[in-house]
Structures are given as structure tokens and as C-alpha cells.
Motif scaffolding. Structure first.
Motif, short mmCIF file in Angstrom:
data_model
loop_
_atom_site.label_atom_id
_atom_site.label_comp_id
_atom_site.label_asym_id
_atom_site.label_seq_id
_atom_site.Cartn_x
_atom_site.Cartn_y
_atom_site.Cartn_z
N ASP A 158 0.89 -1.17 -0.09
CA ASP A 158 0.01 0.00 0.18
C ASP A 158 0.78 1.17 -0.14
N LEU A 159 0.05 2.43 -0.33
CA LEU A 159 0.85 3.83 -0.19
C LEU A 159 -0.06 4.55 0.64
N ASP A 160 0.15 5.22 1.44
CA ASP A 160 -0.78 6.12 2.40
C ASP A 160 -0.31 7.39 2.28
N PRO A 161 -0.69 8.19 1.25
CA PRO A 161 -0.54 9.53 0.97
C PRO A 161 -0.95 10.55 1.88
N GLY A 162 -0.12 11.41 2.26
CA GLY A 162 -1.09 12.73 3.05
C GLY A 162 -1.69 13.67 2.17
N LEU A 163 -2.80 13.89 2.85
CA LEU A 163 -3.85 14.94 2.20
C LEU A 163 -4.08 15.90 3.04
N LEU A 164 -4.82 17.00 2.65
CA LEU A 164 -5.22 18.17 3.41
C LEU A 164 -6.80 17.99 3.31
N TRP A 165 -7.27 17.56 4.63
CA TRP A 165 -8.75 17.54 4.59
C TRP A 165 -9.23 18.75 5.06
N TYR A 166 -10.36 19.31 4.58
CA TYR A 166 -10.86 20.57 4.81
C TYR A 166 -12.24 20.62 4.82
#
Length: 454
Positions: A158-166
Motif C-alpha cells: 500500500d501507499l498512504d499519501p498525506g492529504l489536506l482535509w478541509y
């Protein structure tokens, strides 16, 4: 469609691939770059697909993810009818490292945290030749954390990319365009604008759990192409990149822009639902919150790439992750490789893992594949998510994941360093330490108590 309910502990340990970090330190035989014996190299199976025959024992963590893999393994059995797979739910965190060291009753293959692989390379098969045909089409980050001394020891999953949740509605009301959040300085500016509109908000989430805050820190450092140690295990906390992160945290705290709360505990959920938190820079697996925990704000959250630390910089970093390993004393390692090759690099294997299934009717949306052909923005493996207003999280996540820089193997003592770095980060977030104090004190204790004693 939303994913079905699942226990928070099981979610953290399974979907994140980080559950065992806190328990690993003393069992690791040696640090990355210093394996004690020459690892065995696994060659490609000589038998054709139709001729592959035998029996393998495969370990996975229990819970929903075990059920997902169990269904996917059924597809493997159809492709390899003469291979019997004993798929077992095991407390990998407690059992695998000891089993590798003792060499008794080892499985043929196992799910494992990326953070563990570097420290146990001498007990694993060198998979470099087997991964070679897929290397150029696998996430550079995922390859790098599975590589020790130029050899690959884990099958990247897997890959767990960081995101900006808003909160889309709050940004709209405050006149903030999400597309304008290109850098972390832009995020501070936007948070100030939101707070001016509603002084009760504390827009930016900062993590109150030392372990998760340090995991989050490594995501932010990874965006800048660095990490706690280099490939030789040398500490690099005292650097421009880490100082930039700590200074940004200090600014957010001084400007009263922070909700300092533990990840998805009741206080955190309440402040998310009542509008005090507006921005959550976190991994893709935060999608669990709007799908399962948030009530009043379900459907109002959206995901975007993380801001960059410098203009034009990477818009994501990895936070957590797991791969598959084949123990050097496995009885049928070639057959274990066929299984993992099928699940990670072949159709219908990776679609069976990530696509709609009985456990996740809309597909597994808490990570994405690290194999680039499986992570096609135009060919989603999981469906748009109702709890995100029908947003196509797949496209956002795979495009963000493609920007994650390569890294280095995670040092075996990483979890133990939380006692120093993770705790000092909390003091920084409480306004009790400066960035320079966090760096100097943490670096001195990590070097003296962990690195020099390894």
C-alpha cells in the motif's frame, strides 16, 4: 459508498500498517545498513503457472483487512488451482519478529509494517531480482523503505499519501479558495482568515498523541525529501527541513490557530463536528472519520493535496504503510512470491484487494496501491465517497501519491524515539519548547540512548 463499520483499534493496526511500531525496538537484530549475515536471494519460480503446486502458510492481521485479503486469495486459488493457501489471522506485532529470530514454525509469507523490514533484513529473503520487472512502475517511496544496502526485502503493497482535509462550507463562507492553499504559509494565512470570520474556530488540527504526532512529522519531513535518519542510519533531525516544520507549528500555536487533540478521540470528533477544526493535514486513512464517526459534518469534508513546504515542492508525503515479506526459512518461498506478485502486481489480484467486495462495498479507501499501473487516476478501484460529498478521493489520492519523494529504511529504534521526539513535539505544541530546543534535546537523547547503544 461508505465503508462499513469497523473497530478503531483494528482500523489503526490493519489499514494503517503502523500498529506494531511501538513494540518493535528490542527485538530488532541490527539497524539498516548493518545486517549480520548474508541474506538469501530468492530466484523466480521455475514452474509455469499451470504447474505451480504445493502448500503455503500466510500470516495476516485479524480484522476487516484479513477478510479483504481472504477474498482476494480466493482469486489467487482460481489462477493457481494446485497451490493450497493456509491463510491465518495472527498477532503479527507480538509473534513475527520472535518467530523470524528463532527460525521455528515460520510462515511462508507475512504482512508486515514497512517500519519493521529494515531491522529484520537478515531474516528475510532478498527479493531484488523478483521485484526488478516491477521496479520502474512502483512508487519510489515504497521501494526505498523496503531497501537495505541496495537489496529489496519487502513486496511493496500500500501507499498512504498525506492529504489536506478541509471543510468546504466554512472555506466558502470565509472566501478561501482551496486551490490557493499551495504552501504551508498559505495554510496559515487561510486559517487566520477563517478565525477572523469566526473567532471560536481553532482551524488547524495538531496531534496530541506523541506516537501519531511523530508519525505525522515524518510525513511532513518526507515531503521535503528527508527523514529522521539517512540510509546509513545517521541522525539528521538538526536540519533546515525539520526546523521549518517546527517553526511552522510554533507560528500556528502562537497565533491561536490550533486544536490540539488526540486523533479521533471524543474531544477531537466533537471539535470536528462543531466547526472548530477546519483543516486536518493527515494521511488518506483519515477518510475513516467522515465515513464512520462524524455526524453533523458528514458530507461537508473534502480532500486536497497537502500544501508544499516551498513553492513547487512535493504536495504529499507518506504516513504509515505495510508490505509483504518472505522469511528466509520459509518452506515454500517461491509459492509465497507467486501469491504476493498476484496481489500486488497482477490482475485480478490488486482489483480484488482494493475494489468493491463484501467487506467494503465501495472498495478499500484507506490507502492506495503502490504499484503505479494499479493507481491510475482514470481507473478508480474504489468508488466516490458519499461522506465526502461524492468526491472522487481515488483521483486526489493517487495524484498526490505520485509526488511522494523516495525515502530511506525506517530505523528499528524509531518507536523508542517517540519518548524523546514525540514527547518534545507535544511540548512545542503546548508552547513550552522552542524549535531549537526540540531539535537539540531530542537529537542528543536519540543519539546517546538509541543509536550509540545499538
Amino acid at each position: 459508498m461508505s465503508t462499513p463499520p469497523l473497530g478503531r483499534r483494528g482500523f489503526l493496526q490493519g489499514a494503517l500498517g503502523i500498529g506494531a511500531l511501538a513494540a518493535t525496538g528490542s527485538l530488532a537484530a541490527c539497524a539498516p545498513g548493518g545486517t549480520a549475515t548474508q541474506p538469501s536471494k530468492l530466484a523466480a519460480p521455475s514452474a509455469s503457472t499451470s504447474a505451480a503446486k504445493g502448500e503455503i502458510t500466510i500470516w495476516n492481521r485479524s480484522g476487516d483487512l484479513f477478510k479483504v485479503f481472504d477474498a482476494a486469495i480466493a482469486k489467487f486459488r482460481a489462477a493457481y488451482p494446485n497451490v493450497k493457501v493456509n491463510h491465518q489471522a495472527v498477532d503479527i506485532d507480538a509473534k513475527l519478529a520472535n518467530t523470524l529470530i528463532s527460525g521455528t514454525d515460520v510462515p511462508d509469507g507475512s504482512f508486515w509494517d514497512d517500519a519493521k523490514i529494515g531491522g529484520q533484513a537478515e531474516h528475510l529473503f532478498d527479493l531484488t531480482d523478483l521485484i526488478a520487472p516491477y521496479k520502474d512502475q512502483t512508487s519510489p517511496y515504497k521501494l526505498s523503505v523496503n531497501t537495505v544496502d541496495g537489496k529489496i526485502y519487502g513486496v511493496p503493497w500500500d501507499l498512504d499519501p498525506g492529504l489536506l482535509w478541509y471543510r468546504e462550507d466554512i472555506l466558502d463562507s470565509a472566501g478561501v479558495d482551496p486551490a490557493s492553499l499551495a504552501t504551508y504559509d498559505d495554510l496559515i494565512t487561510a486559517a487566520r482568515t477563517v478565525k477572523e470570520k469566526d473567532p471560536e474556530t481553532r482551524p488547524i488540527h495538531l496531534e496530541k498523541t506523541p506516537f501519531l504526532s511523530q508519525l505525522w512529522l515524518e510525513m511532513l519531513a518526507g515531503q521535503q525529501g528527508t527523514s529522521l535518519t539517512d540510509a546509513q542510519g545517521k541522525l539528521r533531525l538538526d536540519s533546515e527541513e525539520y526546523r521549518r516544520i517546527f517553526t511552522w507549528i510554533q507560528t500556528a500555536v502562537k497565533d491561536d490557530l490550533v486544536t490540539h487533540a488526540p486523533y479521533l478521540e471524543p474531544a477531537d470528533v466533537k471539535s470536528l463536528d462543531d466547526g472548530r477544526q477546519v483543516f486536518v493535514p493527515w494521511a488518506i486513512w483519515w477518510s475513516f472519520a467522515p465515513q464512520q464517526l462524524l455526524k453533523a459534518t458528514k458530507g461537508k469534508w473534502r480532500a486536497a493535496p497537502l500544501p508544499a513546504w516551498t513553492p513547487g515542492g512535493a504536495r504529499s508525503g507518506a504516513m504509515g504503510g505495510s508490505s509483504f515479506v518472505i522469511p528466509a526459512k520459509a518452506k515454500n518461498p517461491e509459492l509465497a512470491w507467486l501469491l504476493y506478485e498476484f496481489l500486488c502486481f497482477k490482475e485480478p489480484g490488486y482489483t480484488a484487494v482494493y475494489g468493491p467486495n463484501d467487506v467494503y462495498p465501495g472498495g478499500l479507501s484507506t490507502s492506495i496501491p503502490s504499484y503505479i499501473p494499479a493507481a491510475d487516476p482514470a481507473k478508480p478501484l474504489f468508488q466516490p465517497i458519499e461522506a465526502l460529498g461524492g468526491q472522487d478521493l481515488w483521483k486526489v489520492a493517487v495524484e498526490a501519491g505520485a509526488t511522494i519523494p523516495a525515502a530511506t529504511p525506517i530505523p528499528w529504534w524509531w518507536a523508542q524515539s517517540v519518548d524523546y521526539l514525540g514527547n518534545n513535539m507535544q511540548r512545542l505544541m503546548e508552547g513550552k519548547m522552542s524549535p531549537d530546543q526540540v531539535i537539540s534535546e531530542s537529537a542528543e537523547k536519540i543519539q546517546r540512548n538509541l543509536i550509540d547503544r545499538s
